[in-house]
Design an enzyme around this catalytic site. Structure first.
Site, PDB file in Angstrom:
ATOM      1  N   CYS A 131     107.936  88.942   9.414  1.00 39.30           N
ATOM      2  CA  CYS A 131     108.825  88.881   7.819  1.00 39.30           C
ATOM      3  C   CYS A 131     109.589  89.206   8.182  1.00 39.30           C
ATOM      4  CB  CYS A 131     107.502  88.618   7.640  1.00 39.30           C
ATOM      5  SG  CYS A 131     108.052  87.120   6.171  1.00 39.30           S
ATOM      6  N   HIS A 132     109.647  90.487   6.642  1.00 36.30           N
ATOM      7  CA  HIS A 132     110.377  91.134   6.140  1.00 36.30           C
ATOM      8  C   HIS A 132     110.254  92.667   6.562  1.00 36.30           C
ATOM      9  CE1 HIS A 132     111.254  87.154   3.130  1.00 36.30           C
ATOM     10  NE2 HIS A 132     112.808  88.450   3.218  1.00 36.30           N
ATOM     11  N   GLU A 162     115.387  81.920   3.836  1.00 35.54           N
ATOM     12  CA  GLU A 162     115.404  82.771   2.644  1.00 35.54           C
ATOM     13  C   GLU A 162     116.221  81.441   1.702  1.00 35.54           C
ATOM     14  OE1 GLU A 162     113.932  85.696   1.220  1.00 35.54           O
ATOM     15  OE2 GLU A 162     114.949  87.338   2.665  1.00 35.54           O
TER      16      GLU A 162
END
Length: 225
Positions: A131-132, A162
């Site tokens: 993910c991030h 996002e």
């Protein structure tokens, strides 16, 4: 080098640009933890600043999250996490950068994290992020000075995702764009669908929906070394 230990790296950042609180996304730790623990691996935890890492994404209906948070070893470690400075990279076969929006604030620019992970990779270990979490990959360099992600196929939370969560103007940068600036070949899948990319010993997942699959991909990579 040990053949049974994996280090999960967690953010210590809890403020999402004043919009709301954030932290590490629980299911992105819980789901791969279950896969790897069930396969006999020991999972340790480090956070950027140590202490109690902030959490995000709690779902009381998620059985894996409940098992994770009530596991005695996990609970003990999350009560007072160590930093990577407290660990020896030679003891680990893999690292996983767990996601959550906090990571885009305190993973990049952290030379200790980058150096630790580079040593695990240089030792033949697996480097992974979900993910991030790939924000932690941005500054990792190889012995020749090139970026680890340069020329590698990767996944991460996408620019479209996002935008879908309304945080394009809140995060300090768009992760997929920054990975591409480092020479990564980014492979976005449709929003919020399971997408894990394995490129040798580098494994990346797109979003929370990829959390179980990245655990399975790490396991496959470890078994195939």
């Amino acid at each position: 080098m040990s053949t049974s230990r994996i280090l999960f790296i967690l953010t210590s950042h809890d403020d999402l640009g004043g919009v709301r609180k954030t932290g590490f996304y629980i299911n992105e730790a819980a789901h791969p933890w279950k896969v790897l623990r069930d396969a006999g691996y020991t999972v340790d935890f480090a956070s950027v600043r140590g202490g109690v890492p902030p959490q995000d994404g709690r779902d009381e209906n998620d059985a894996e999250q409940n098992a994770f948070l009530t596991d005695t070893d996990v609970a003990r470690q999350l009560t007072n996490t160590m930093t990577v400075a407290d660990y020896d990279p030679a003891d680990y076969d893999a690292v996983l950068y767990v996601g959550g929006h906090g990571t885009v604030f305190d993973f990049p620019g952290n030379t200790e994290l980058a150096a630790f992970t580079a040593k695990v990779y240089d030792n033949g270990g697996v480097v992974s992020a979900v993910c991030h979490g790939p924000a932690g990959l941005l500054d990792i360099t190889l012995p020749d000075g090139s970026y680890l992600v340069a020329g590698k196929n990767v996944a991460s939370f996408t620019n479209n995702e996002e935008a879908a969560v309304g945080l394009t103007d809140t995060v300090p940068f768009l992760l997929a764009t920054e990975l591409e600036k480092r020479g990564a070949i980014h492979h976005p899948a449709p929003n919020f669908t399971d997408n894990v990319i394995t490129d040798g010993r580098l494994i990346t997942g797109q979003n929370p929906q990829s959390a179980t699959s990245i655990g399975e991909a790490i396991l496959t990579a470890l078994k195939s070394r």
